[in-house]
Write a protein that holds these residues in place. Structure first.
Motif, PDB file in Angstrom:
ATOM      1  N   SER A 184      -3.994  15.726   0.393  1.00  0.00           N
ATOM      2  CA  SER A 184      -3.714  14.306   0.556  1.00  0.00           C
ATOM      3  C   SER A 184      -2.223  14.023   0.452  1.00  0.00           C
ATOM      4  O   SER A 184      -1.674  13.237   1.227  1.00  0.00           O
ATOM      5  CB  SER A 184      -4.480  13.508  -0.496  1.00  0.00           C
ATOM      6  N   ALA A 185      -1.548  14.682  -0.513  1.00  0.00           N
ATOM      7  CA  ALA A 185      -0.103  14.489  -0.669  1.00  0.00           C
ATOM      8  C   ALA A 185       0.656  15.018   0.534  1.00  0.00           C
ATOM      9  O   ALA A 185       1.636  14.413   0.980  1.00  0.00           O
ATOM     10  CB  ALA A 185       0.365  15.175  -1.949  1.00  0.00           C
ATOM     11  N   ASN A 186       0.214  16.150   1.076  1.00  0.00           N
ATOM     12  CA  ASN A 186       0.855  16.694   2.279  1.00  0.00           C
ATOM     13  C   ASN A 186       0.666  15.765   3.470  1.00  0.00           C
ATOM     14  O   ASN A 186       1.584  15.566   4.274  1.00  0.00           O
ATOM     15  CB  ASN A 186       0.291  18.077   2.596  1.00  0.00           C
ATOM     16  N   THR A 187      -0.536  15.211   3.590  1.00  0.00           N
ATOM     17  CA  THR A 187      -0.808  14.270   4.682  1.00  0.00           C
ATOM     18  C   THR A 187       0.068  13.036   4.556  1.00  0.00           C
ATOM     19  O   THR A 187       0.594  12.524   5.548  1.00  0.00           O
ATOM     20  CB  THR A 187      -2.293  13.869   4.674  1.00  0.00           C
ATOM     21  N   LEU A 188       0.228  12.558   3.321  1.00  0.00           N
ATOM     22  CA  LEU A 188       1.088  11.394   3.099  1.00  0.00           C
ATOM     23  C   LEU A 188       2.515  11.682   3.538  1.00  0.00           C
ATOM     24  O   LEU A 188       3.147  10.855   4.206  1.00  0.00           O
ATOM     25  CB  LEU A 188       1.063  10.999   1.625  1.00  0.00           C
TER      26      LEU A 188
ATOM     27  N   PRO B 211       0.808  -1.235   0.000  1.00  0.00           N
ATOM     28  CA  PRO B 211       0.000   0.000   0.000  1.00  0.00           C
ATOM     29  C   PRO B 211       0.832   1.272   0.000  1.00  0.00           C
ATOM     30  O   PRO B 211       0.480   2.251  -0.646  1.00  0.00           O
ATOM     31  CB  PRO B 211      -0.840  -0.132   1.280  1.00  0.00           C
ATOM     32  N   TRP B 212       1.969   1.295   0.737  1.00  0.00           N
ATOM     33  CA  TRP B 212       2.790   2.508   0.776  1.00  0.00           C
ATOM     34  C   TRP B 212       3.404   2.788  -0.581  1.00  0.00           C
ATOM     35  O   TRP B 212       3.440   3.917  -1.052  1.00  0.00           O
ATOM     36  CB  TRP B 212       3.891   2.368   1.826  1.00  0.00           C
ATOM     37  N   GLN B 213       3.913   1.739  -1.230  1.00  0.00           N
ATOM     38  CA  GLN B 213       4.510   1.912  -2.553  1.00  0.00           C
ATOM     39  C   GLN B 213       3.459   2.348  -3.563  1.00  0.00           C
ATOM     40  O   GLN B 213       3.722   3.171  -4.435  1.00  0.00           O
ATOM     41  CB  GLN B 213       5.160   0.604  -3.000  1.00  0.00           C
ATOM     42  N   ALA B 214       2.259   1.799  -3.433  1.00  0.00           N
ATOM     43  CA  ALA B 214       1.191   2.155  -4.372  1.00  0.00           C
ATOM     44  C   ALA B 214       0.807   3.620  -4.247  1.00  0.00           C
ATOM     45  O   ALA B 214       0.620   4.311  -5.247  1.00  0.00           O
ATOM     46  CB  ALA B 214      -0.030   1.270  -4.110  1.00  0.00           C
ATOM     47  N   VAL B 215       0.706   4.129  -3.000  1.00  0.00           N
ATOM     48  CA  VAL B 215       0.339   5.532  -2.807  1.00  0.00           C
ATOM     49  C   VAL B 215       1.408   6.445  -3.384  1.00  0.00           C
ATOM     50  O   VAL B 215       1.121   7.446  -4.044  1.00  0.00           O
ATOM     51  CB  VAL B 215       0.126   5.821  -1.307  1.00  0.00           C
ATOM     52  N   GLY B 216       2.685   6.101  -3.139  1.00  0.00           N
ATOM     53  CA  GLY B 216       3.765   6.914  -3.689  1.00  0.00           C
ATOM     54  C   GLY B 216       3.767   6.906  -5.195  1.00  0.00           C
ATOM     55  O   GLY B 216       3.987   7.928  -5.841  1.00  0.00           O
ATOM     56  N   LEU B 217       3.519   5.741  -5.797  1.00  0.00           N
ATOM     57  CA  LEU B 217       3.486   5.627  -7.250  1.00  0.00           C
ATOM     58  C   LEU B 217       2.348   6.451  -7.833  1.00  0.00           C
ATOM     59  O   LEU B 217       2.507   7.153  -8.828  1.00  0.00           O
ATOM     60  CB  LEU B 217       3.343   4.162  -7.645  1.00  0.00           C
ATOM     61  N   GLU B 218       1.176   6.389  -7.201  1.00  0.00           N
ATOM     62  CA  GLU B 218       0.043   7.172  -7.682  1.00  0.00           C
ATOM     63  C   GLU B 218       0.345   8.661  -7.634  1.00  0.00           C
ATOM     64  O   GLU B 218      -0.014   9.418  -8.537  1.00  0.00           O
ATOM     65  CB  GLU B 218      -1.201   6.863  -6.836  1.00  0.00           C
ATOM     66  N   ALA B 219       1.020   9.096  -6.553  1.00  0.00           N
ATOM     67  CA  ALA B 219       1.361  10.511  -6.431  1.00  0.00           C
ATOM     68  C   ALA B 219       2.329  10.943  -7.522  1.00  0.00           C
ATOM     69  O   ALA B 219       2.191  12.017  -8.115  1.00  0.00           O
ATOM     70  CB  ALA B 219       1.962  10.796  -5.054  1.00  0.00           C
ATOM     71  N   ASN B 220       3.326  10.090  -7.815  1.00  0.00           N
ATOM     72  CA  ASN B 220       4.301  10.427  -8.854  1.00  0.00           C
ATOM     73  C   ASN B 220       3.657  10.467 -10.227  1.00  0.00           C
ATOM     74  O   ASN B 220       3.932  11.347 -11.039  1.00  0.00           O
ATOM     75  CB  ASN B 220       5.444   9.403  -8.853  1.00  0.00           C
ATOM     76  N   ILE B 221       2.791   9.478 -10.526  1.00  0.00           N
ATOM     77  CA  ILE B 221       2.092   9.451 -11.810  1.00  0.00           C
ATOM     78  C   ILE B 221       1.233  10.698 -11.967  1.00  0.00           C
ATOM     79  O   ILE B 221       1.188  11.336 -13.016  1.00  0.00           O
ATOM     80  CB  ILE B 221       1.237   8.178 -11.934  1.00  0.00           C
ATOM     81  N   GLU B 222       0.561  11.079 -10.886  1.00  0.00           N
ATOM     82  CA  GLU B 222      -0.309  12.237 -10.924  1.00  0.00           C
ATOM     83  C   GLU B 222       0.463  13.506 -11.240  1.00  0.00           C
ATOM     84  O   GLU B 222       0.056  14.366 -12.011  1.00  0.00           O
ATOM     85  CB  GLU B 222      -0.982  12.383  -9.549  1.00  0.00           C
TER      86      GLU B 222
END
Length: 295
Positions: free
Chosen positions: A146-150, A120-131
């Motif tokens: 959401s990115a700041n919270t992450l 899940p952590w890798q997935a959230v980071g990947l989604e943020a980078n893609i975005e």
């Protein structure tokens, strides 16, 4: 990546299949709380960034509101699946002869299978980078929050590190964080902790390492070394580390000079830290800055 997403969809379907089978089997509504507990456990394990990492943070109102909102949503989903199962059982006019343990096991099996497939952590980071790389339009405020919270969630483990942690080990932590959150947001999160007076020594050292990395001095221009120095406590050990690393960064690339603190500010700081271990490194950096012509 797409194959893993398909597999995740399949394992997640097991989560919803459990209450559907329970309804189809004619089990009473008393089984609903058990499935709600499994659904919440799935959220805790597969969506860890939604939850506080420390026990004290659970006392905050926003954490309790988020927990209540998620609880209501899971109750709704379980009830819906269970009701659909009951409806199918009524239409078919037959109750399949299986024990209650079967639907419960089907739902629970979704948790370990999903976790094996999905980080899940890798997935959230990947989604943020893609975005960030695919969206030319201005960032949506909700996405930014959401990115700041992450980023704030990602730096929380640093508060558990000892004050005498080896700098190489600390740098490896920062390198690992960079795989999951934007560097500028990590810098901002570390600065927020320091500005609020909540940062422990390990977090302050991490901020120093982050702010004096030549590569990041170029990319994180909004919160550069000059801004970081303003919020660092005047601890001789921290200031020495900060100044020595800035000296090395300047020697490696003189073009970084505009992002450095002004010599006058450093001189005032050196006067305040007279007769400490930080005074001599500060004086050396001041001389180096005066020798390097401004851009």
């Amino acid at each position: 990546m797409h194959n893993r997403l398909r597999l995740l969809m399949g394992t997640t379907a097991l989560l919803y299949l459990g209450p559907l089978l329970a309804g189809l089997g004619g089990f009473g509504w008393r089984v609903v709380p058990g499935f709600v507990a499994i659904f919440m456990l799935w959220l805790f394990i597969l969506r860890p960034h939604l939850w506080p990492r420390h026990l004290k943070d659970w006392a905050r109102a926003e954490a309790l509101v988020a927990l209540a909102a998620q609880g209501v949503m899971q109750i709704f989903l379980v009830t819906l699946c269970f009701a659909i199962g009951r409806g199918l059982g009524g239409v078919l006019g037959a109750l399949p002869p299986f024990p209650l343990l079967l639907p419960i096991s089907v739902s629970f099996l979704s948790i370990p299978l999903s976790r094996l497939i999905w980080d899940p952590w890798q997935a959230v980071g990947l989604e943020a980078n893609i975005e960030q790389t695919t969206s030319p339009q201005p960032a949506d405020p909700a996405q930014t929050a959401s990115a700041n919270t992450l980023a704030r969630r990602m730096i929380e483990p640093l508060s558990d590190l000892p004050a005498d942690i080896d700098l190489t080990t600390l740098q490896s932590h920062l390198t690992a964080l960079a795989r999951h959150a934007d560097e500028a947001r990590i810098r901002a999160a570390l600065m927020d902790r320091a500005r609020a007076g909540l940062a422990v020594i390990a977090e302050l050292k991490a901020l120093v390492l982050h702010a004096t990395d030549p590569r990041l001095i170029k990319s994180c221009t909004e919160n550069g070394p000059a801004e970081v120095l303003d919020i660092l406590p005047q601890d001789p050990e921290l200031i020495t580390l900060f100044v020595q690393r800035l000296q090395l960064a300047l020697q490696s690339d003189a073009k970084l000079r505009p992002h450095f603190p002004k010599p006058g500010k450093l001189s005032s700081l050196a006067d305040g830290l007279r007769h400490t271990s930080a005074e001599a490194p500060l004086r050396r950096l001041i001389e180096t800055l005066r020798d390097v012509p401004p851009a």
